[in-house]
Design a protein around this motif. Structure first.
Motif, mmCIF file in Angstrom:
data_model
loop_
_atom_site.group_PDB
_atom_site.id
_atom_site.type_symbol
_atom_site.label_atom_id
_atom_site.label_comp_id
_atom_site.label_asym_id
_atom_site.label_seq_id
_atom_site.Cartn_x
_atom_site.Cartn_y
_atom_site.Cartn_z
ATOM 1 N N ASP A 277 0.866 -1.189 0.000
ATOM 2 C CA ASP A 277 0.000 0.000 0.000
ATOM 3 C C ASP A 277 0.898 1.233 0.000
ATOM 4 O O ASP A 277 1.239 1.778 1.053
ATOM 5 N N THR A 278 1.273 1.658 -1.169
ATOM 6 C CA THR A 278 2.248 2.750 -1.302
ATOM 7 C C THR A 278 1.724 4.048 -0.705
ATOM 8 O O THR A 278 2.458 4.771 -0.008
ATOM 9 N N ALA A 279 0.458 4.369 -0.965
ATOM 10 C CA ALA A 279 -0.103 5.637 -0.474
ATOM 11 C C ALA A 279 -0.125 5.671 1.051
ATOM 12 O O ALA A 279 0.209 6.697 1.671
ATOM 13 N N PHE A 280 -0.509 4.556 1.664
ATOM 14 C CA PHE A 280 -0.557 4.516 3.132
ATOM 15 C C PHE A 280 0.846 4.609 3.723
ATOM 16 O O PHE A 280 1.072 5.303 4.726
ATOM 17 N N ALA A 281 1.816 3.928 3.118
ATOM 18 C CA ALA A 281 3.195 3.992 3.589
ATOM 19 C C ALA A 281 3.738 5.415 3.494
ATOM 20 O O ALA A 281 4.450 5.889 4.390
ATOM 21 N N SER A 282 3.395 6.101 2.417
ATOM 22 C CA SER A 282 3.845 7.479 2.256
ATOM 23 C C SER A 282 3.249 8.381 3.328
ATOM 24 O O SER A 282 3.948 9.241 3.889
#
Length: 930
Positions: A277-282
């Motif tokens: 989950d790239t957006a959540f990690a960011s």
């Protein structure tokens, strides 16, 4: 602590990255039965270190999820084997029939459990230094948590106040949909008065319309602090289902199984999140950077930790962040507020919240020295017990001498004898009294020093008497376990006390008859202030034979709830019960009828009006000459009554220039009235320890002015009580007086008649003179009605109808809408710039929450210029208004019908205002039926 699905081990989210897994026995290995749990607790309580104890409370607006969160805490702590439900009436802390029937908390409930769950077998816990050397947080060791679940309804404000008085920390729960509500602000401000460290838990993030980011902004704007976002919500799927939280402290994702009981938690590292989950990690990285930056502004140690990582926010150790958060939370007048996320009903986020309670909130050892008063002196309890606090006094001490008969020595200061202090075994505050049908009267106490043992002699410094408690209990909501003693820092229950009341200070001292010597016998812990009641209703027994039982039941009810008051109308003989609101009186009636079995009926709820005067009276002198209890009493007094406005500089109409300031022996304001007592020639001849309201002066005149059986404090108390009795009934409609100044003049030469002048005769002369002065002003007396501060939470679509109803039909006036709301709290050292607050984007809004959504004086996205909140007609708005209390009787039903059941309101007394002639006439017609 949290159990990972892949291993029967417990981990602390705040230290996972640093220390790895901490071996923990599964919670199922502990006995699930409550009795077994309690018996284990009983055997370990006596050896618990205060460093591993937390006294916390759950505070919030009504229906924010306090009891639901408490149920999960008890379940994960191993106290219960199933999760109770508020709607089903199966919760542990809401055990009263009225609570389960209404689905709300009415009285605070105390309960003790362990977190993390205590491992089987006796183990010696490591010291705090050992934990620090291993870079482990406090949540790595099992702690004893004494938790109090408080009510959220505004009618039970006193229940919250007396619970806050004895807490060391608090968890403030917010509704993720409603945000910071009116009662939340009220209880937050009450906690600030007692300087209680707090953390915030944003609940109900699984509901449609929940906005974590907007609520974080409101925490800053309305609660007057900088939100330190420690967790962010984690949504999954196209429907944006709330599934877990991202921990900004440990840079991990915590995922809960849908529909599970919450015990199984899947943990993901930052690298795993970047792949899944790239957006959540960011966003989690942004949360970590914002958290480190905020802590660096408030904690120098965090700056050092940040520089050690060469300016890499993500490389800062989790244990360093936890320690920094703890230092900031425990600072006096702190402006930093840790914020956590979850959905308790879906069993998400409760275990990390418990870890934060252990890691961030203080132990009893870390709280400031409790404030006490000894006579007219104030200071810290430990300072007094160590002999450092010197008690000022003007008492004349008589020292016997073998050569001479007696010699008098006047001292101005002294401290308690060390031998007497060494005999003091314990000091406790009674903060709650409950009448239990099976166990009798239960007195809840918090021990602040020493130990309270079973059958110990307990001296009540407020009532100046001694009692014994044959039984001591440790409460688990409605269950109890008998214990041999209650130690420092713990909360327990005394059974068998006949006289102890809420706010009384109890001292454990060996001598039962005499009690502790002076000045120890005057020691009082900071009292619990009781708010004045505003509603009242009549009580009528079903027959004359039931009247005695009704009054006995009322005495028990008033001892249990001091915010209730009972008065008897002298003309009609009618018994009136006063309370904080409609629901408060309704619950009191149910308690009388159902619990105490009183056969009585309650009339309609009425308003507690006041009377005021508009002009001064002439001085009136009365000589009381009558037998009192078979003994002749004679005394005199002169009274002068005038209007009084506390908001304006006072100028007496009497010839104040002729009064020597040393002759004014008392000048006190109480319940909106002012009482001044003048004693010519006596003001400088104090011959006893003065009360806190008396002015301490050096002894310059002889004591021969007073008979041997009278002292100046006795005379002052008698005059003061007499004036209070006269002010309880107005001259026109018999309502209590308000905004009235009574000046009493007591002359030793003309108002004292030898041994016939007793304190009771002086009190009667004071009351008679004041009543006579008031009688002169009967034609000009007018009614005053209470005006309320009302805060209404309503959706956008219904706001216009509510505003029109308040301003036209109910005679109120609008103070502000939520757009104009500016937080101004004494606990906020600097103004909060909401544009600088970090908050993650809300998935259900029109876009990310940014500084444009909330200006510096806004309330988190409520700006009329745009933003997700103002663009939706279903968003909640807040209306602040001032409305006469009479118009608010039964308003809740009307408000629900006006808004389709979607609006709520809270109110508190603002002030009493004088009524116009037409309004007074209408009010009297309604009361008399004419």
């Amino acid at each position: 602590m949290i159990r990972i699905a892949s291993a029967s081990k417990w981990v602390c989210p705040g230290c996972m990255q640093r220390s790895g897994l901490l071996s923990r026995p599964s919670i199922q290995r502990l006995s699930p039965l409550r009795k077994a749990y309690i018996s284990t607790t009983r055997s370990l309580n006596s050896t618990l270190d205060l460093d591993y104890t937390r006294n916390i409370g759950i505070i919030a607006h009504i229906d924010a999820g306090k009891t639901t969160t408490t149920e999960r805490m008890l379940y994960y702590g191993g106290f219960t084997r199933r999760i109770g439900d508020v709607d089903e009436g199966s919760t542990v802390t809401d055990f009263l029939p009225a609570e389960r029937a209404r689905g709300i908390t009415i009285q605070s409930a105390a309960i003790t459990f362990h977190w993390p769950p205590k491992p089987s077998g006796e183990q010696t816990p490591p010291t705090l230094d050992e934990l620090k050397s291993k870079d482990l947080p406090r949540s790595a060791v099992s702690h004893t948590v004494n938790l109090i679940d408080t009510p959220g309804h505004a009618d039970f404000t006193f229940e919250v106040l007396r619970s806050l008085r004895i807490l060391d920390g608090a968890v403030c729960i917010l509704d993720g949909v409603a945000g910071v509500e009116a009662q939340t602000e009220k209880v937050w401000h009450q906690a600030s008065i007692y300087r209680i460290p707090r953390i915030v838990y944003i609940n109900k993030l699984d509901r449609e319309g929940a906005a974590f980011g907007r609520t974080v902004k409101e925490v800053g704007s309305r609660l007057g602090g900088w939100p330190a976002v420690c967790q962010i919500p984690w949504f999954e799927g196209g429907d944006r289902r709330f599934q877990g939280v991202g921990d900004a402290v440990s840079l991990q994702g915590l995922l809960w199984e849908e529909g599970g009981d919450g015990k199984t938690v899947k943990m993901s590292t930052l690298s795993t999140l970047e792949e899944a989950d790239t957006a959540f990690a960011s966003e989690l990285k942004k949360a970590r950077i914002a958290l480190v930056e905020l802590l660096s502004e408030h904690d120098e140690n965090m700056v050092e930790s940040f520089l050690e990582t060469d300016g890499d926010h993500l490389a800062v150790k989790p244990i360093d962040i936890i320690n920094s958060l703890r230092r900031c939370v425990l600072q006096p007048n702190t402006s930093l507020i840790p914020v956590f996320a979850g959905a308790s009903f879906r069993n998400i986020g409760v275990q990390p919240l418990l870890d934060s309670v252990i890691n961030l909130l203080p132990s009893p050892n870390e709280r400031s020295d409790p404030e006490v008063s000894i006579g007219s002196a104030k200071g810290g309890l430990q300072s007094f017990l160590s002999g450092e606090l010197v008690v000022e006094s003007s008492k004349v001490i008589v020292i016997p001498d073998k050569k001479k008969k007696q010699s008098k020595t006047s001292v101005s200061a002294y401290s308690a004898p060390q031998t007497a202090l060494q005999k003091l075994e314990g000091c406790a505050l009674a903060f709650k009294v409950v009448s239990d049908a099976k166990r009798g009267v239960l007195v809840y106490v918090r021990v602040y020093s020493g130990t309270i043992a079973r059958s110990a002699n307990l001296f009540n410094t407020n009532l100046n008497l001694s009692e014994k408690a044959p039984r001591l209990l440790k409460m688990y909501a409605s269950d109890a376990v008998e214990v041999p003693e209650i130690q420092t820092g713990h909360i327990g229950v005394l059974v068998g006390l006949k006289y102890a009341r809420t706010g009384d200070t109890l001292l454990s001292y060996p001598s039962f008859k005499t009690g502790p010597p002076e000045p120890i016998n005057t020691l009082q812990l900071r009292p619990i202030n009781v708010p004045p009641p505003v509603f009242f209703a009549s009580l009528e027994p079903h027959s004359l034979s039931e009247e005695k039982h009704m009054h006995e039941a009322l005495a028990l009810l008033l001892r249990e709830d001091p915010s209730l008051q009972v008065t008897v109308d002298e003309d009609s003989g009618q018994t009136l019960l006063s309370g904080m609101g409609e629901l408060h009186l309704e619950i009191a009636r149910d308690r009388l009828v159902n619990d105490f079995k009183a056969k009585a009926s309650m009339g309609q709820i009425e308003i507690g009006y006041r009377e005021c005067i508009s002009e001064p009276s002439p001085p009136v002198t009365k000589i009381f000459d009558r037998e009192i209890a078979g003994r002749k009493g004679k005394a005199g007094c002169t009274a002068l009554v005038e209007p009084y406005n506390p908001d304006e500089p006072y100028e007496s109409s009497s010839s104040s220039n002729e009064v020597d300031n040393e002759d004014i022996i008392l000048d006190e304001t109480r319940d909106g009235n002012r009482i001044t007592i003048i004693a010519p020639g006596l003001g400088s001849s104090l011959n006893n320890t003065p009360s806190p309201t008396l002015k301490s002066k050096p002894s310059t005149t002889s004591n021969d002015l007073l008979p041997s059986h009278l002292t100046l404090p006795l005379i002052t108390s008698a005059l003061y009580n007499g004036a209070l009795g006269a002010l309880a009934r107005g001259p026109k409609h018999s309502f209590p007086l308000h905004n009235t100044h009574v000046t009493l003049t007591f002359s030793a030469s003309s108002h004292i008649f030898g041994p016939e002048t007793t304190p009771s005769a002086i009190s009667a002369s004071s009351r008679t003179a004041t009543q006579a002065a008031l009688k002169h002003l009967s034609p000009s007396a007018a009614l005053m009605e209470p005006v309320m501060n009302v805060t209404i939470s309503v959706d956008e679509a219904s706001m216009g109808a509510v505003i029109h109803d308040i301003s036209s039909a109910r005679g109120g006036h609008i103070i502000s809408l939520d757009d104009d709301h500016v937080a101004s709290h004494a606990d906020a050292p600097v103004p909060i710039d909401v544009s600088r607050i970090y908050a993650p984007p809300d998935p259900f809004g029109d876009g990310p929450v940014s500084s444009r959504d909330t200006d510096s004086g806004g309330s988190g996205g409520s700006s009329s210029s745009g933003g997700s909140r103002s663009s939706s007609v279903n968003q909640s708005r807040s209306i602040s208004a001032k409305v006469p209390l009479k118009e608010m009787v039964g308003y809740l039903k009307h408000l629900r019908s006006l808004t389709g059941g979607r609006a709520t309101f809270v109110m508190s007394v603002d002030r009493f205002e004088r009524m116009g002639a037409q309004r007074e006439k209408a009010a009297m017609s309604a009361m008399t039926g004419l």
